[in-house]
Design an enzyme around this catalytic site. Structure first.
Site, mmCIF file in Angstrom:
data_model
loop_
_atom_site.group_PDB
_atom_site.id
_atom_site.type_symbol
_atom_site.label_atom_id
_atom_site.label_comp_id
_atom_site.label_asym_id
_atom_site.label_seq_id
_atom_site.Cartn_x
_atom_site.Cartn_y
_atom_site.Cartn_z
ATOM 1 N N GLN A 162 54.489 -37.264 -32.700
ATOM 2 C CA GLN A 162 55.106 -36.075 -33.316
ATOM 3 C C GLN A 162 56.000 -36.466 -34.488
ATOM 4 O OE1 GLN A 162 57.223 -33.954 -30.246
ATOM 5 N NE2 GLN A 162 55.462 -33.945 -28.896
ATOM 6 N N GLY A 163 56.778 -37.512 -34.271
ATOM 7 C CA GLY A 163 57.662 -37.992 -35.330
ATOM 8 C C GLY A 163 56.779 -38.453 -36.468
ATOM 9 N N LEU A 180 53.883 -45.607 -36.549
ATOM 10 C CA LEU A 180 52.676 -45.214 -37.297
ATOM 11 C C LEU A 180 52.617 -46.055 -38.570
ATOM 12 C CD1 LEU A 180 52.669 -41.279 -37.012
ATOM 13 C CD2 LEU A 180 51.287 -42.893 -35.708
ATOM 14 N N ARG A 240 67.802 -45.146 -30.005
ATOM 15 C CA ARG A 240 67.150 -44.602 -28.810
ATOM 16 C C ARG A 240 67.598 -45.200 -27.497
ATOM 17 N NH1 ARG A 240 61.098 -43.957 -30.908
ATOM 18 N NH2 ARG A 240 61.673 -42.208 -32.226
ATOM 19 N N LYS A 289 37.963 -47.822 -24.196
ATOM 20 C CA LYS A 289 37.614 -47.595 -22.787
ATOM 21 C C LYS A 289 37.482 -46.110 -22.454
ATOM 22 C CE LYS A 289 42.289 -47.732 -20.845
ATOM 23 N NZ LYS A 289 43.202 -48.423 -19.951
HETATM 24 C C1 SIN Z 1 59.612 -38.905 -31.939
HETATM 25 O O1 SIN Z 1 58.973 -38.032 -32.494
HETATM 26 O O2 SIN Z 1 60.716 -38.722 -31.481
HETATM 27 C C2 SIN Z 1 58.994 -40.248 -31.772
HETATM 28 C C3 SIN Z 1 58.819 -40.876 -33.071
HETATM 29 C C4 SIN Z 1 58.743 -42.348 -32.921
HETATM 30 O O3 SIN Z 1 58.590 -42.847 -31.826
HETATM 31 O O4 SIN Z 1 58.923 -43.032 -33.918
#
Ligand code: SIN
Length: 495
Positions: A46-47, A371, A273, A34
């Protein structure tokens, strides 16, 4: 009418992983997005990618950590498939050109993130893993799939309970129908249903709404993961501060310099988390500002170039070693119920990545498993399609005559309701309040069904999807009476 072998809705890591494999096997693929193809959560990630490739690691150890973070609500078979298939998929990705960060001796460098027993997270470009992975996937795809940008999917077309195509609308107002034997939902999650989010601004729960409208089963919608550390000040958030910062020694402190995770969980700042997010949120609700103290991290700017850029672009002076943070919506463990091989409960419809719920994340996703999920289950979904032989049925679109209840609310008011009533700490009465809010916009007593697209703009269609998804999440949360992971519910008087 356009016909093709496979239609993929979305353009992030899962969508590209499916597309690359299909194109390697000579399939004709059309990807519909979209917005622009870069507008996805994957480019922002980022992780890194967690994978049991280290010397002292094993996929069983990765499996156990995934289950512990998920509070045991994970689908065990799907989880085992993920962690066991991961090493070979990542090795192949490296062989195809992907360059992950290495130690001086040339071996892969493994980082530690929350709730992992050991360092097993690989990165690329420090904290730019998502972008680097996507750039490699663009190279690997090499323009072999047609990518249609700025073309929102209005609905999935079904016939006799099977998905046969999709209907879209382009910016010039023209409608387009596409037929294919395989339709893959891969539009990511729901982050923008909340005011603070790490997600790209285009991520508004479209897959849940599209899946719901065509009758697909949905699963675990109540599990919404909040990331504990979004750069936040003046009531506004400016992006993610990766958990790897805590993995490298960053510590959450209050204004008095006290460590807020002391005594809360044995893993302290690297607790799962949901635990860390609730702790930060509780302090924030009490009017305190929480900071990530980065004074113990050497060479912060080299290690975290993207985080440094986000901070500095937004006027934060990193020399003070304090990053103001608050939690924000990050990842949806729920979604369209699917197998690791992509099949949903609707024949011809597949779901993959964050849009799907295979149950691998249980009630709370383990860091850096998303990912990975996109790459691994994207591959398995493509392989499943390649080995199947569904016949193409040309689809016919019959517009619905159902009219939406206009005017629809603003995105801001939906986000406010979601945060206040379906957020980090929930109560039954607040969840009921949210359901009531959404139901005021329900076009008829049957729910948020297909509407006449002529009666809404693209922006209104997006809001209609947000209303649909918000309503479904609130209802799912109301049905789960006990707290598990990211779904945390307390008695009314405690909130
Ligand atoms: C992070 O970089 O803290 C996020 C990584 C993730 O969500 O797996």
């Amino acid at each position: 009418m356009i016909s093709t072998d496979v239609i993929i809705i979305g353009a992030g890591i899962a969508a590209h992983s499916v597309a690359c494999r299909l194109c390697d096997n000579g399939k004709k693929v059309i990807m519909l997005t979209k917005s622009k193809k870069m507008n996805c959560n994957s480019t922002l990630a980022q992780g890194g990618i967690s994978v049991a490739l280290g010397e002292n690691d094993s996929y069983m150890s990765h499996y156990e950590d995934t289950l512990t973070a998920g509070c045991g609500l994970n689908n065990k078979e799907a989880t085992l498939t993920l962690v066991k298939t991961a090493p070979s998929v990542i090795r192949e990705f490296i062989d195809d050109g992907m360059n992950f960060d290495k130690n001086p001796d040339g071996s892969l460098s493994f980082g530690k993130e929350a709730a992992h027993k050991l360092a097993r997270v690989i990165h690329a470009g420090g904290d730019r893993t998502g972008l680097k992975v996507m750039e490699q996937l663009y190279v690997n795809l090499a323009d072999r799939a047609e990518i249609h940008e700025d073309e929102p999917v209005i609905d999935i077309i079904t016939k006799d309970g099977e998905a046969t195509g999709v209907i879209t609308r382009t910016a010039d107002g023209k409608y387009h129908t596409y037929s294919a034997p395989y339709i893959v939902l891969a539009t990511g999650g729901i982050g923008n249903l909340y005011p603070g989010t790490s997600n790209d601004s285009t991520i508004t729960g479209d897959s849940v709404a599209l899946g719901y409208r065509c009758g697909a089963e949905l699963k675990n919608l109540e599990f919404v993961q909040f990331h504990p550390t979004l750069l936040t000040f003046g009531g506004k958030n400016y992006g993610l501060i990766t958990e790897a910062v805590r993995g490298d020694g960053g510590v959450l402190i209050n204004e008095k310099g006290e460590k807020i995770m002391e005594g809360v969980h044995p893993l302290k700042d690297l607790a799962p988390r949901d635990v860390v997010s609730r702790a930060v949120y509780t302090h924030t609700l009490a009017g305190e500002q929480i900071y990530l103290d980065i004074s113990k991290i050497h060479d912060f700017k080299t290690r975290f170039p993207y985080v440094s850029e986000i901070c500095e672009t937004n006027g934060l002076d990193l020399s003070k070693n304090l990053i103001p943070v608050a939690p924000g919506a990050h990842f949806h463990m729920g979604g369209v119920k699917a197998l690791p091989t992509g099949e949903t409960t609707i024949k011809g419809l597949y779901a993959v990545g964050e849009a799907a719920c295979t149950g691998v994340h249980g009630a709370n996703r383990l860091a850096s498993n998303s990912l990975l999920e996109g790459l691994v289950f994207g591959r398995l979904t493509a392989d499943n399609i390649i080995s199947s032989n569904r016949a193409l049925k040309l689809c016919e679109y019959e517009p619905s005559s159902l009219e939406p209840k206009l005017p629809l609310p603003s995105k801001g008011s939906i986000k406010k309701v979601m945060m206040n009533c379906v957020g980090i700490i929930r109560t039954e009465s607040k969840l009921k309040k949210a359901v009531k809010f959404f139901e005021e916009y329900m076009p008829d007593e049957n729910g948020f069904g297909r509407i006449n697209p002529d009666s809404v703009s693209d922006a209104e269609l997006e809001i209609y999807n947000m209303l649909t998804t918000g309503w479904l999440i609130a209802k799912a949360a109301l049905e789960r009476k006990e707290s598990f992971g990211a779904h945390y519910i307390v008695e009314d008087e405690n909130q």
